[in-house]
Design an enzyme around this catalytic site. Sequence first.
Site, PDB file in Angstrom:
ATOM      1  N   ASN A  32       0.836  -1.214   0.000  1.00 19.07           N
ATOM      2  CA  ASN A  32       0.000   0.000   0.000  1.00 19.07           C
ATOM      3  C   ASN A  32       0.867   1.259   0.000  1.00 19.07           C
ATOM      4  O   ASN A  32       0.352   2.359   0.151  1.00 19.07           O
ATOM      5  CB  ASN A  32      -0.976   0.007   1.185  1.00 19.07           C
ATOM      6  CG  ASN A  32      -0.264   0.151   2.519  1.00 19.07           C
ATOM      7  OD1 ASN A  32       0.957   0.121   2.600  1.00 19.07           O
ATOM      8  ND2 ASN A  32      -1.040   0.296   3.581  1.00 19.07           N
ATOM      9  N   GLY A  36       7.018   1.723   1.805  1.00 19.99           N
ATOM     10  CA  GLY A  36       7.842   1.391   0.643  1.00 19.99           C
ATOM     11  C   GLY A  36       7.673   2.388  -0.490  1.00 19.99           C
ATOM     12  O   GLY A  36       6.739   3.192  -0.499  1.00 19.99           O
ATOM     13  N   TYR A 137       5.078  -4.369  18.850  1.00 17.10           N
ATOM     14  CA  TYR A 137       5.511  -4.968  17.577  1.00 17.10           C
ATOM     15  C   TYR A 137       5.763  -6.459  17.750  1.00 17.10           C
ATOM     16  O   TYR A 137       5.258  -7.292  16.987  1.00 17.10           O
ATOM     17  CB  TYR A 137       6.787  -4.249  17.107  1.00 17.10           C
ATOM     18  CG  TYR A 137       7.509  -4.927  15.961  1.00 17.10           C
ATOM     19  CD1 TYR A 137       6.942  -4.989  14.687  1.00 17.10           C
ATOM     20  CD2 TYR A 137       8.762  -5.507  16.147  1.00 17.10           C
ATOM     21  CE1 TYR A 137       7.623  -5.606  13.632  1.00 17.10           C
ATOM     22  CE2 TYR A 137       9.440  -6.113  15.101  1.00 17.10           C
ATOM     23  CZ  TYR A 137       8.862  -6.162  13.849  1.00 17.10           C
ATOM     24  OH  TYR A 137       9.529  -6.770  12.810  1.00 17.10           O
ATOM     25  N   ILE A 197      22.992   8.592  18.900  1.00 13.23           N
ATOM     26  CA  ILE A 197      23.002   7.244  19.475  1.00 13.23           C
ATOM     27  C   ILE A 197      22.009   7.258  20.635  1.00 13.23           C
ATOM     28  O   ILE A 197      22.121   8.090  21.545  1.00 13.23           O
ATOM     29  CB  ILE A 197      24.417   6.848  19.963  1.00 13.23           C
ATOM     30  CG1 ILE A 197      25.336   6.658  18.746  1.00 13.23           C
ATOM     31  CG2 ILE A 197      24.366   5.584  20.822  1.00 13.23           C
ATOM     32  CD1 ILE A 197      26.755   6.244  19.083  1.00 13.23           C
ATOM     33  N   GLY A 266      11.132  -0.090  24.455  1.00 10.23           N
ATOM     34  CA  GLY A 266      10.787  -1.351  23.777  1.00 10.23           C
ATOM     35  C   GLY A 266      11.951  -2.034  23.083  1.00 10.23           C
ATOM     36  O   GLY A 266      11.759  -3.020  22.394  1.00 10.23           O
ATOM     37  N   GLU A 267      13.165  -1.517  23.237  1.00  8.84           N
ATOM     38  CA  GLU A 267      14.291  -2.110  22.501  1.00  8.84           C
ATOM     39  C   GLU A 267      15.110  -3.052  23.385  1.00  8.84           C
ATOM     40  O   GLU A 267      15.441  -2.718  24.530  1.00  8.84           O
ATOM     41  CB  GLU A 267      15.206  -0.999  21.990  1.00  8.84           C
ATOM     42  CG  GLU A 267      14.536  -0.157  20.939  1.00  8.84           C
ATOM     43  CD  GLU A 267      15.375  -0.051  19.681  1.00  8.84           C
ATOM     44  OE1 GLU A 267      16.585   0.066  19.784  1.00  8.84           O
ATOM     45  OE2 GLU A 267      14.779  -0.113  18.587  1.00  8.84           O
TER      46      GLU A 267
HETATM   47  N1  LIG Z   1      14.502  -5.343   8.030  1.00  9.22           N
HETATM   48  C1  LIG Z   1      14.733  -5.987   9.155  1.00  9.22           C
HETATM   49  O1  LIG Z   1      15.827  -5.898   9.721  1.00  9.22           O
HETATM   50  C2  LIG Z   1      13.676  -6.880   9.751  1.00  9.22           C
HETATM   51  C3  LIG Z   1      13.968  -7.521  10.978  1.00  9.22           C
HETATM   52  C4  LIG Z   1      12.994  -8.343  11.537  1.00  9.22           C
HETATM   53  C5  LIG Z   1      11.788  -8.542  10.903  1.00  9.22           C
HETATM   54  N2  LIG Z   1      11.520  -7.890   9.726  1.00  9.22           N
HETATM   55  C6  LIG Z   1      10.233  -8.122   9.096  1.00  9.22           C
HETATM   56  O2  LIG Z   1      10.448  -8.367   7.711  1.00  9.22           O
HETATM   57  C7  LIG Z   1       9.371  -7.828   6.946  1.00  9.22           C
HETATM   58  C8  LIG Z   1       9.909  -6.893   5.866  1.00  9.22           C
HETATM   59  O3  LIG Z   1      10.682  -5.887   6.488  1.00  9.22           O
HETATM   60  P1  LIG Z   1      11.314  -4.675   5.671  1.00  9.22           P
HETATM   61  O4  LIG Z   1      12.557  -4.289   6.362  1.00  9.22           O
HETATM   62  O5  LIG Z   1      11.329  -4.981   4.233  1.00  9.22           O
HETATM   63  O6  LIG Z   1      10.236  -3.545   5.988  1.00  9.22           O
HETATM   64  P2  LIG Z   1       9.746  -2.316   5.070  1.00  9.22           P
HETATM   65  O7  LIG Z   1       9.032  -1.377   5.973  1.00  9.22           O
HETATM   66  O8  LIG Z   1      10.873  -1.789   4.254  1.00  9.22           O
HETATM   67  O9  LIG Z   1       8.701  -3.017   4.108  1.00  9.22           O
HETATM   68  C9  LIG Z   1       7.398  -3.342   4.534  1.00  9.22           C
HETATM   69  C10 LIG Z   1       6.474  -2.981   3.406  1.00  9.22           C
HETATM   70  O10 LIG Z   1       5.130  -3.303   3.818  1.00  9.22           O
HETATM   71  C11 LIG Z   1       4.275  -2.283   3.310  1.00  9.22           C
HETATM   72  N3  LIG Z   1       3.065  -2.247   4.102  1.00  9.22           N
HETATM   73  C12 LIG Z   1       2.921  -1.841   5.390  1.00  9.22           C
HETATM   74  N4  LIG Z   1       1.640  -1.939   5.774  1.00  9.22           N
HETATM   75  C13 LIG Z   1       0.959  -2.435   4.710  1.00  9.22           C
HETATM   76  C14 LIG Z   1      -0.398  -2.757   4.483  1.00  9.22           C
HETATM   77  N5  LIG Z   1      -1.321  -2.581   5.447  1.00  9.22           N
HETATM   78  N6  LIG Z   1      -0.759  -3.255   3.281  1.00  9.22           N
HETATM   79  C15 LIG Z   1       0.169  -3.428   2.297  1.00  9.22           C
HETATM   80  N7  LIG Z   1       1.469  -3.125   2.447  1.00  9.22           N
HETATM   81  C16 LIG Z   1       1.855  -2.630   3.643  1.00  9.22           C
HETATM   82  C17 LIG Z   1       5.090  -0.999   3.405  1.00  9.22           C
HETATM   83  O11 LIG Z   1       4.634   0.013   2.518  1.00  9.22           O
HETATM   84  C18 LIG Z   1       6.492  -1.498   3.060  1.00  9.22           C
HETATM   85  O12 LIG Z   1       6.770  -1.324   1.682  1.00  9.22           O
HETATM   86  C19 LIG Z   1       8.437  -7.154   7.943  1.00  9.22           C
HETATM   87  O13 LIG Z   1       7.398  -8.052   8.260  1.00  9.22           O
HETATM   88  C20 LIG Z   1       9.308  -6.925   9.157  1.00  9.22           C
HETATM   89  O14 LIG Z   1       8.552  -6.888  10.336  1.00  9.22           O
HETATM   90  C21 LIG Z   1      12.439  -7.067   9.144  1.00  9.22           C
END
Ligand SMILES: NC(=O)c1ccc[n+]([C@@H]2O[C@H](COP(=O)([O-])OP(=O)(O)OC[C@H]3O[C@@H](n4cnc5c(N)ncnc54)[C@H](O)[C@@H]3O)[C@@H](O)[C@H]2O)c1
Length: 309
Positions: A32, A36, A137, A197, A266-267
Amino acid sequence: MKIAITGIAGFIGTNLARTLLEADMEVLGIDNLSYGLKENIPAGVEFHNRDIRGSGLEELFSGADVVFHLAAKNCISDCQNDPVETASINVAGTVNVFEATRQARVRKVIYAESSALYEGSSQFPTPESDVHPKSFYAVSKLAGMHFAEAFKRYYGMTFTALRYFCVYGPIQDYRRTIPPVMSAFIIKLLKGEQPVIYGTGKKRRDFIYVDDINEFHMKCLTDSRTDNRTFNLGSGRNYSVLEIYDTISRLLGTHIEPIFEPDLPGEAQQTLADISEAKSVGWEPRTDLPTGMRNAISYIKGEMEKGRI
Ligand SMILES: NC(=O)c1ccc[n+]([C@@H]2O[C@H](COP(=O)([O-])OP(=O)(O)OC[C@H]3O[C@@H](n4cnc5c(N)ncnc54)[C@H](O)[C@@H]3O)[C@@H](O)[C@H]2O)c1
């Protein structure tokens, strides 16, 4: 193979789409565009601007062999500020995606959990069994995990759960309220500004390069040993925030003092993946931190030259 990806415009989604297209697969993606960027989606993807909570996803997924469910609200501080939307996207949205994959008779669902599930853990390296979520989260990701279990139990569906640690590399999103630490440092230092930081800088994080997780993604498509299992995807090494800061400063040749601000809510203080489960199916991370960082730096420099940062 035809592969569908939710969250395709995000960091991991775009990198995954490129890898799949290079392997001559057909790729369909939904996003959506709340986080992104459309221009990051590689040419050749059939893109649909859709919310994962909407109706009719089963029509899009029909004919797909595998769905990668990556879309999420995933900035921990944003999620802490809005638990209702966090649950709406990460819980209701995830269930909607799983149900659509069931109706579309998709062979396998590969979905993103997170190392945040180990926020309260005191076991390092942390195995997949040591789940202690704390933040909104993390709790929302835990709910997704339980729903996947229930879909398996009642409908015999096949899932693979991926617990990413700190994934980094090109196309990492740097525009969010609190950007991921590596991108945040690189951008500020390249601009000659002081990075922030949060906390003392002693928090330790396990970083994994995006190409390494893509190797695991590819394995999930063909290796049945990945079916109905959960895998930590980290490097099995961790670094303090200060070590990351020093390494980036050295690579960039900068000598700028950071600003210290209070820690974020939360970290976790430390993440460190036990990757024996992923290694047991023949995967191993291959990119060392300085190599991966150099690639991340050259991506961000390119974005700056294009005037996008
Ligand atoms: N990047 C990391 O280090 C990391 C670590 C742990 C988990 N994750 C998980 O991996 C997955 C991808 O992470 P990422 O880093 O690519 O995140 P990102 O935020 O870059 O990508 C997530 C995408 O989901 C889309 N999105 C959000 N809500 C939406 C909705 N309601 N409908 C449709 N699209 C929607 C956003 O527009 C975005 O493009 C996520 O589930 C995240 O929780 C990522």
